[in-house]
Design a protein around this motif. Structure first.
Motif, PDB file in Angstrom:
ATOM      1  N   ASP A  33     -11.078  -9.202  -9.326  1.00  0.00           N
ATOM      2  CA  ASP A  33      -9.620  -9.151  -9.160  1.00  0.00           C
ATOM      3  C   ASP A  33      -8.888  -8.866 -10.464  1.00  0.00           C
ATOM      4  O   ASP A  33      -7.655  -8.954 -10.509  1.00  0.00           O
ATOM      5  N   SER A  67      -6.520   1.613  -6.283  1.00  0.00           N
ATOM      6  CA  SER A  67      -5.067   1.532  -6.437  1.00  0.00           C
ATOM      7  C   SER A  67      -4.525   0.500  -5.451  1.00  0.00           C
ATOM      8  O   SER A  67      -4.816   0.546  -4.260  1.00  0.00           O
ATOM      9  N   THR A  68      -3.770  -0.444  -5.969  1.00  0.00           N
ATOM     10  CA  THR A  68      -3.234  -1.533  -5.152  1.00  0.00           C
ATOM     11  C   THR A  68      -1.714  -1.458  -5.143  1.00  0.00           C
ATOM     12  O   THR A  68      -1.090  -1.251  -6.178  1.00  0.00           O
ATOM     13  N   TYR A  69      -1.138  -1.647  -3.951  1.00  0.00           N
ATOM     14  CA  TYR A  69       0.323  -1.635  -3.827  1.00  0.00           C
ATOM     15  C   TYR A  69       0.827  -3.068  -3.875  1.00  0.00           C
ATOM     16  O   TYR A  69       0.529  -3.895  -3.030  1.00  0.00           O
ATOM     17  N   ASP A  70       1.587  -3.358  -4.919  1.00  0.00           N
ATOM     18  CA  ASP A  70       2.230  -4.660  -5.072  1.00  0.00           C
ATOM     19  C   ASP A  70       3.392  -4.483  -6.043  1.00  0.00           C
ATOM     20  O   ASP A  70       3.239  -4.611  -7.251  1.00  0.00           O
ATOM     21  N   PRO A  71       4.570  -4.159  -5.509  1.00  0.00           N
ATOM     22  CA  PRO A  71       5.709  -3.891  -6.398  1.00  0.00           C
ATOM     23  C   PRO A  71       6.126  -5.099  -7.241  1.00  0.00           C
ATOM     24  O   PRO A  71       6.760  -4.943  -8.279  1.00  0.00           O
ATOM     25  N   SER A  72       5.746  -6.310  -6.837  1.00  0.00           N
ATOM     26  CA  SER A  72       6.130  -7.500  -7.603  1.00  0.00           C
ATOM     27  C   SER A  72       5.204  -7.748  -8.799  1.00  0.00           C
ATOM     28  O   SER A  72       5.515  -8.571  -9.655  1.00  0.00           O
ATOM     29  N   ASN A  73       4.088  -7.046  -8.852  1.00  0.00           N
ATOM     30  CA  ASN A  73       3.143  -7.215  -9.954  1.00  0.00           C
ATOM     31  C   ASN A  73       3.722  -6.591 -11.227  1.00  0.00           C
ATOM     32  O   ASN A  73       4.240  -5.481 -11.198  1.00  0.00           O
ATOM     33  N   ALA A  76       2.677  -3.023 -12.068  1.00  0.00           N
ATOM     34  CA  ALA A  76       2.973  -1.939 -11.126  1.00  0.00           C
ATOM     35  C   ALA A  76       3.836  -0.864 -11.786  1.00  0.00           C
ATOM     36  O   ALA A  76       4.686  -1.145 -12.618  1.00  0.00           O
ATOM     37  N   GLY A  80       5.183   1.166  -7.338  1.00  0.00           N
ATOM     38  CA  GLY A  80       4.719  -0.144  -6.896  1.00  0.00           C
ATOM     39  C   GLY A  80       3.207  -0.286  -6.886  1.00  0.00           C
ATOM     40  O   GLY A  80       2.694  -1.276  -6.387  1.00  0.00           O
ATOM     41  N   HIS A  81       2.504   0.691  -7.433  1.00  0.00           N
ATOM     42  CA  HIS A  81       1.040   0.660  -7.464  1.00  0.00           C
ATOM     43  C   HIS A  81       0.537   0.278  -8.858  1.00  0.00           C
ATOM     44  O   HIS A  81       1.185   0.553  -9.859  1.00  0.00           O
ATOM     45  N   GLY A  84      -6.464  -1.575  -9.818  1.00  0.00           N
ATOM     46  CA  GLY A  84      -7.268  -2.787  -9.716  1.00  0.00           C
ATOM     47  C   GLY A  84      -8.613  -2.558 -10.396  1.00  0.00           C
ATOM     48  O   GLY A  84      -8.697  -1.865 -11.408  1.00  0.00           O
TER      49      GLY A  84
END
Length: 126
Positions: A33, A67-73, A76, A80-81, A84
């Motif tokens: 992770d 590629s992970t979508y998480d705009p709060s990260n 990002a 929002g990507h 990972g």
């Protein structure tokens, strides 16, 4: 007699190589992770002069990162990507199981050679 002692040495080197492999597999699993983490790969080499197995240099898997979508990260980008890791837990578990079985096979060879050596010493004492 020397062949029995050599077999102890060969199987011990195999166990050490598999233990190193298992250590890298566990590092990959623990970093699955971690953003931007590249999976570690290890190779085996036979030492031609001694017949022992050693581990080669550690290399990094150059397959694309997931590629992970998480705009709060905080990592990002504008879409929002974020990148990972390229660690596949199923592959790592299969590698761990293979390393464990190879280690156990070398351990059985070591134990058998040790038993044969002790039996030979007992026969020579008589």
């Amino acid at each position: 007699m020397s062949e029995l002692l050599q077999s102890l040495s060969y199987s011990a080197s195999g166990m050490q190589a598999q233990a190193t492999r298992l250590r890298h597999v566990s590092e990959n699993i623990s970093n699955a992770d971690t953003p931007g983490y590249h999976r570690k790969l290890i190779s085996f080499q036979e030492q031609l002069d001694s017949g022992q197995v050693t581990t080669g240099p550690v290399s990094l898997d150059q397959s694309p990162l997931q590629s992970t979508y998480d705009p709060s990260n905080p990592l990002a980008d504008d879409t929002g990507h974020f990148d990972g890791s390229n660690v596949d837990l199923v592959t790592e578990m299969a590698d761990a199981r293979e390393a464990q079985r190879s280690y156990e096979a070398n351990l059985r060879i070591f134990d058998q050679a040790r038993t044969m050596t002790l039996s030979l010493f007992e026969l020579l004492k008589r």
